[in-house]
Design a protein around this motif. Structure first.
Motif, PDB file in Angstrom:
ATOM      1  N   GLU A 155       0.821  -1.209   0.000  1.00  0.00           N
ATOM      2  CA  GLU A 155       0.000   0.000   0.000  1.00  0.00           C
ATOM      3  C   GLU A 155       0.857   1.263   0.000  1.00  0.00           C
ATOM      4  OE1 GLU A 155      -0.070  -1.789   4.227  1.00  0.00           O
ATOM      5  OE2 GLU A 155      -0.132  -2.460   2.141  1.00  0.00           O
ATOM      6  N   GLN A 158       1.975   1.672  -3.639  1.00  0.00           N
ATOM      7  CA  GLN A 158       0.859   2.112  -4.470  1.00  0.00           C
ATOM      8  C   GLN A 158       0.472   3.550  -4.163  1.00  0.00           C
ATOM      9  OE1 GLN A 158      -3.154   0.548  -3.835  1.00  0.00           O
ATOM     10  NE2 GLN A 158      -3.284   0.120  -6.021  1.00  0.00           N
ATOM     11  N   GLY A 159       0.465   3.919  -2.876  1.00  0.00           N
ATOM     12  CA  GLY A 159       0.147   5.295  -2.526  1.00  0.00           C
ATOM     13  C   GLY A 159       1.142   6.279  -3.113  1.00  0.00           C
ATOM     14  N   MET A 162       0.432   6.553  -6.850  1.00  0.00           N
ATOM     15  CA  MET A 162      -0.791   7.314  -7.091  1.00  0.00           C
ATOM     16  C   MET A 162      -0.542   8.807  -6.904  1.00  0.00           C
ATOM     17  SD  MET A 162      -4.527   6.938  -5.257  1.00  0.00           S
ATOM     18  CE  MET A 162      -4.737   5.245  -5.796  1.00  0.00           C
ATOM     19  N   TRP A 229      -6.088  10.808  -3.939  1.00  0.00           N
ATOM     20  CA  TRP A 229      -4.708  10.358  -3.739  1.00  0.00           C
ATOM     21  C   TRP A 229      -4.222  10.585  -2.310  1.00  0.00           C
ATOM     22  CZ3 TRP A 229      -0.861  13.403  -1.889  1.00  0.00           C
ATOM     23  CH2 TRP A 229      -0.997  14.791  -2.012  1.00  0.00           C
ATOM     24  N   HIS A 232      -4.768   7.748   0.333  1.00  0.00           N
ATOM     25  CA  HIS A 232      -3.924   6.586   0.059  1.00  0.00           C
ATOM     26  C   HIS A 232      -2.454   6.867   0.374  1.00  0.00           C
ATOM     27  CE1 HIS A 232      -6.943   3.947  -1.715  1.00  0.00           C
ATOM     28  NE2 HIS A 232      -7.476   5.030  -2.234  1.00  0.00           N
ATOM     29  N   ALA A 235      -0.356   5.667   3.830  1.00  0.00           N
ATOM     30  CA  ALA A 235       0.480   4.484   4.063  1.00  0.00           C
ATOM     31  C   ALA A 235       1.905   4.873   4.424  1.00  0.00           C
ATOM     32  CB  ALA A 235       0.477   3.595   2.814  1.00  0.00           C
ATOM     33  N   LYS A 292     -14.721   6.853   8.294  1.00  0.00           N
ATOM     34  CA  LYS A 292     -13.449   6.143   8.224  1.00  0.00           C
ATOM     35  C   LYS A 292     -13.057   5.634   9.600  1.00  0.00           C
ATOM     36  CE  LYS A 292     -12.612   6.321   3.894  1.00  0.00           C
ATOM     37  NZ  LYS A 292     -12.522   5.077   3.116  1.00  0.00           N
ATOM     38  N   ALA A 297      -6.751   7.853   8.179  1.00  0.00           N
ATOM     39  CA  ALA A 297      -7.672   8.051   7.060  1.00  0.00           C
ATOM     40  C   ALA A 297      -8.705   9.113   7.408  1.00  0.00           C
ATOM     41  CB  ALA A 297      -8.354   6.740   6.695  1.00  0.00           C
ATOM     42  N   GLU A 537     -15.909   3.999  -5.966  1.00  0.00           N
ATOM     43  CA  GLU A 537     -14.645   4.005  -5.252  1.00  0.00           C
ATOM     44  C   GLU A 537     -13.590   4.670  -6.126  1.00  0.00           C
ATOM     45  OE1 GLU A 537     -13.621   3.281  -2.281  1.00  0.00           O
ATOM     46  OE2 GLU A 537     -15.540   2.564  -1.508  1.00  0.00           O
ATOM     47  N   LYS A 539     -10.411   4.824  -5.879  1.00  0.00           N
ATOM     48  CA  LYS A 539      -9.241   3.996  -6.159  1.00  0.00           C
ATOM     49  C   LYS A 539      -9.505   3.052  -7.321  1.00  0.00           C
ATOM     50  CE  LYS A 539      -6.090   0.651  -4.076  1.00  0.00           C
ATOM     51  NZ  LYS A 539      -6.345  -0.361  -5.105  1.00  0.00           N
ATOM     52  N   ASP A 543      -7.487   3.049 -10.759  1.00  0.00           N
ATOM     53  CA  ASP A 543      -6.797   1.855 -11.261  1.00  0.00           C
ATOM     54  C   ASP A 543      -7.304   1.474 -12.650  1.00  0.00           C
ATOM     55  OD1 ASP A 543      -5.307   1.698  -8.973  1.00  0.00           O
ATOM     56  OD2 ASP A 543      -6.600   0.233  -7.984  1.00  0.00           O
TER      57      ASP A 543
END
Length: 951
Positions: A155, A158-159, A162, A229, A232, A235, A292, A297, A537, A539, A543
């Motif tokens: 994560e 990926q964060g 992004m 973004w 995310h 992380a 959340k 978050a 969503e 994300k 994606d």
């Protein structure tokens, strides 16, 4: 302290953590903190001038021709942001020292942090929009490293990707918008742009520039629809979140909107776009944040919401809205950074951030709970905390804002956003810290040491002091507001106070607080409804878009870039022919002004030889050795042609390059088949032949047409001839061009030459460590090999000529500024002499006598050439400006010394190093092929045989 030093300190300091970590974590942290505090202290030295309403500037010309100068300026707005960046940065450094575990590479972390810090300081101090763009992109790159610091977490990676994708794309849009803004204003200096409001807004570039600039700001500051973004990016380690997402990276877009406010605001386009985006982001972020369960978050979406609040205030275009935005920037930085740090402490001690697994922490972590509750109450906008004051100003501005003709739309949405903001703040307090102590924590939590709770406690103290004594912050807020609004409006006379009477803002604030408590009480049924409701969503959409773009790019590049060089050459040739034909048939061609010169027998014979050799290459190009011989013939004839046309410098260079090239290619051919297989069908070869013939005839015809007519403009050669001696100190115009007039080109060329040699070395190394190595070891020569690889006659001759050639090389080098020669030719001549030693005596024998690595020789050459150019800066001259003078030594005549000689020495070393590194690469392949290195220079030595018999 100079603004340049303040901006450079974090970048220079980034070199230290990686070294100081060897001395321990404490030394590493203290060094990093010292760098930041030094920059902050330098910033404070300018505070008296800023307080007096002055602007501090610093400027150095870099590329004035394109408007790119290193110009910095510091006003109230820049001072506020720079103080936030450096001040909160110092607190984060202290916090990170105790937060990071021993498994984390602290030196690497602090290096990334200082790089990011320097980029942010550069943004807020830049006075040139092109320079600002450089720092802007540096923040994207350095934040990518920080967000993805925990590389072992998927994560995290990926964060980071992004964040880089979204902010990077926004950065590209910002580049276009800034260039349009500079074109509209007629300048790239921000201080001048801010003074040309009417010119900019009357320009046809205004709307496209505005859209592109806002796109860059919205992506950076996580405004709808680019808000996804930021959550995310949570992380990342908590010190990163508390720094990037409270006071720095996400505020970069806010800063730029505030900085350009005088030039861009006040139009319907600005008002509709900025206000609408801010309102939507504020409400959407607050609603999502309430549901959340991850503490970070929740805080991330609250950050999104508050950034929307600030954006909306800037969008109103009023002076009061700008002042409210400035105040909330300060307040939000204080309480949000403390909240992130508090969430990090909870995670660090309880080993979870899931609010469903927390509760009752005020009993186990009273200090942390106090700090977090103070920050959360400020975030909710409760009186006696700083967030209440700026929230009141926000609601006051919202109550007077009319959007799309509606008087109630903005107040209702603002109140709704405030209700959800209060709700998630109350949930943060109640679900994490209130209630009974649990017995199922992942780890029994407790308050950490002072190093972790000290920084958020300091920020919490600021929250309370400003909330209770707002008059202390009023001078700062109004000073900064004056620089935000410029000459567009007057600074509002309103005062910061806890009580302004019963106003619409107070009523809206009470509704928000009560509504927040009601939402908290109804949270459980609301959560069930939220979980059951279908919703997109972000994300998944992101994606899917990335996957779609990747597949589309793969199809496009797969269709265009299929590995066929002949296809690339064909497409390129056809394109050039079409464009050239269009220019030829639609353009005009002047009358012939030059008569043909008589054709002499010698040039005609040379031309026939070149054309014949070229034609033979086409016929016999599949035989590699034959093609190489014919190439040598063509190169030799070209050298002769240069000499015939009175260009001895070019002739020397050409023949030297030809010899070196042929030798290296002969070595390379040792590892290739003798012939090239036929892979193209006859039809394709005919097509290629026709294209080549048409292109060749077209080029010849164009050359003929140009040579028969006078040039439309005077040639640059006249300038070179007139200024070669007076400006460059040399009578050899060619050499002066290479080392002075166009020295930058030469500098780039030697860098490329060195890179090419390093690539050859790297490729060779890869071949020798891969599957190709086995093929080389097992290769059986298809022809009988010579009995003596190192003939006696060749060894003796090369030994005798080496000192002579070295002396000739030195002579050519020294005479190059006034006679044919120079560093490039001298380097080739010396390279040939050394190459001959390798060929005659063998790689092993010659390599044992080689004292300096060829990589280092290349590096030394580039370094010497670069330092020569930089030396001109010490005298206030542009890069690579040369100087010369005359010196008289006892026993010698007066002679010239030019700084260009040092540059030429760099060229010489780079050429020698590149040639010999390439030779070494091929030689290593030959040795591993099976040739055993010999310690002797000659295969046949009678004296050695006698000694062996005696033994």
């Amino acid at each position: 302290m100079s603004l340049f030093i303040i901006a450079l300190l974090p970048f220079l300091g980034a070199l230290l953590p990686g070294l100081m970590i060897q001395a321990g974590r404490r030394a590493c942290g203290m060094t990093t903190l010292f760098v930041t505090l030094a920059a902050l202290l330098g910033l404070v030295t300018h505070l008296p001038a800023i307080w007096a309403g002055e602007t501090v500037t610093a400027s150095v010309e870099w590329l004035p021709a394109i408007g790119l100068n290193v110009t910095l300026f510091l006003d109230g707005l820049g001072m506020m942001f720079a103080a936030l960046i450096l001040g909160i940065g110092a607190l984060v450094i202290i916090y990170a020292r105790y937060y990071l575990t021993r498994d984390d590479n602290m030196g690497e972390f602090y290096t990334y942090l200082l790089l990011f810090q320097g980029a942010m300081v550069g943004i807020v101090l830049s006075n040139n929009i092109l320079l600002l763009l450089i720092f802007w992109e540096l923040t994207s790159l350095s934040s990518f490293l920080l967000i993805g610091f925990w590389k072992h977490l998927p994560e995290g990676r990926q964060g980071a990707r992004m964040a880089l994708t979204v902010t990077g794309m926004g950065g590209l849009a910002l580049i276009g918008g800034m260039l349009l803004l500079g074109s509209a204003a007629g300048t790239y200096e921000i201080t001048e742009i801010l003074a040309r409001r009417d010119v900019i807004q009357a320009s046809p570039y205004y709307v496209p520039a505005l859209l592109l600039i806002l796109l860059g700001c919205f992506t950076k500051s996580a405004q709808f629809p680019f808000h996804f973004w930021l959550p995310h990016a949570m992380a990342a380690p908590t010190p990163v979140s508390s720094y990037l997402h409270s006071a720095t990276m996400v505020k970069a877009g806010i800063f730029l909107m505030a900085r350009l406010w005088p030039a861009l605001s006040g139009t319907q386009e600005w008002f509709w776009i900025v206000t609408s985006a801010g309102l939507i982001t504020m409400v959407l972020g607050a609603v999502i944040g309430l549901f959340k369960h991850d503490l970070k978050a929740l805080l991330a979406f609250s950050t999104v919401s508050h950034l929307g609040l600030i954006t909306m205030l800037l969008g109103t275009g009023t002076a009061y809205g700008a002042m409210a935005a400035v105040f909330h920037i300060l307040n939000h930085a204080a309480f949000k950074c403390s909240l992130f740090m508090s969430a990090g402490i909870v995670d660090h001690e309880a080993h979870t951030r899931d609010i469903r697994r927390l509760g009752g922490l005020r009993h186990l972590m009273p200090v942390t709970a106090t700090i977090a509750i103070v920050g959360a109450l400020a975030m909710a906008g409760i009186p006696l905390f700083n967030g209440f004051l700026s929230k009141e100003m926000f609601l006051e501005e919202a109550s007077h804002t009319v959007l799309f003709g509606s008087h109630w739309l903005v107040p209702v949405l603002a109140t709704l956003g405030a209700i959800f903001s209060a709700a998630y703040s109350f949930r943060f307090i109640a679900h994490a810290f209130l209630g009974k102590t649990r017995d199922d924590y992942p780890h029994t939590p407790h308050d950490p040491n002072f190093g972790m709770w000290g920084p958020p406690a300091f920020l919490g103290l600021i929250v309370v002091v400003v909330g209770c004594l707002p008059f202390l912050a009023e001078p700062v807020v109004k000073l900064v507001t004056a620089d935000v609004i410029g000459d567009v409006a007057e600074v509002p006379g309103a005062h910061l106070a806890l009580w302004h009477g019963v106003t619409p803002a107070l009523i809206m604030s009470i509704i928000a607080t009560v509504g927040g408590l009601i939402l908290l009480a109804l949270f459980t049924p609301l959560l069930r409804g939220w979980d059951a409701a279908p919703r997109p969503e972000a994300k998944q959409i992101f994606d899917a878009l990335i996957g779609l773009c990747a597949r589309g790019a793969e199809r496009l590049t797969g269709g265009l870039n299929n590995g066929s060089f002949s296809r690339y050459a064909s497409v390129f040739t056809v394109t050039v022919l079409v464009v050239a034909a269009h220019a030829w048939f639609t353009g005009t061609l002047g009358p012939v002004t030059r008569e043909m010169l008589p054709i002499q027998p010698l040039p005609l014979a040379g031309w026939i030889l070149i054309v014949s050799a070229t034609g033979l290459i086409v016929v016999f190009h599949r035989n590699r050795l034959t093609a190489l011989i014919l190439m040598g013939v063509i190169g030799t004839m070209v050298s002769i042609a240069f000499n015939y046309l009175s260009a001895p410098d070019l002739a020397l260079t050409q023949i030297s390059v030809e010899v070196v090239t042929i030798i290296l290619l002969l070595l390379a051919l040792n590892f290739l088949p003798n012939t090239t297989p036929i892979e193209s069908p006859v039809s394709r070869r005919m097509r290629d032949g026709i294209l080549a013939a048409v292109a060749g005839l077209g080029t010849a015809g164009l050359t003929y047409a140009i040579l028969r007519r006078d040039f439309a403009m005077g040639t640059i050669s006249d300038y070179m001839l007139d200024n070669s001696y007076d400006g460059g100190g040399g009578t050899n115009v060619v050499n002066v061009i290479l080392v002075d007039f166009r020295g930058y080109d030469t500098f780039g060329e030697i860098i490329v030459l060195g890179i090419a040699a390093l690539v050859i070395y790297a490729v060779t190394e890869a071949l020798l460590t891969g599957p190709v190595r086995a093929r080389l070891l097992n290769r059986v020569p298809d022809q009988e090999q010579a009995g003596d690889a190192h003939p006696l006659m060749m060894v003796v001759v090369t030994r005798l000529i080496l000192p002579v050639v070295l002396m000739v090389g030195a002579y050519i080098f020294l005479r190059g500024h006034n006679e044919p020669g120079g560093g490039f030719v001298a380097g080739l001549v010396v390279s040939i002499a050394v190459v001959m030693q390798y060929m005659a005596s063998g790689f092993a024998w010659a390599n044992e006598r080689q004292r300096y690595p060829y990589h280092g020789v290349i590096g030394a050459g580039v370094l010497i050439a670069g330092l020569t150019g930089i030396g001109a800066w010490l005298f206030g001259k542009p890069f690579l400006t040369s100087t010369f003078g005359y010196v008289t030594l006892p026993g010698l005549e007066k002679f010239e010394l030019a700084s260009a000689m040092a540059f030429d020495l760099g060229v010489f070393l780079a050429v020698v190093g590149a040639v010999l590194l390439s030779l070494e690469s091929f030689s290593r392949m030959a040795r591993r092929f099976g040739d055993e290195p010999s310690e002797h220079a000659m295969d046949i030595d009678p004296s050695r045989d006698i000694e062996n018999e005696g033994a």
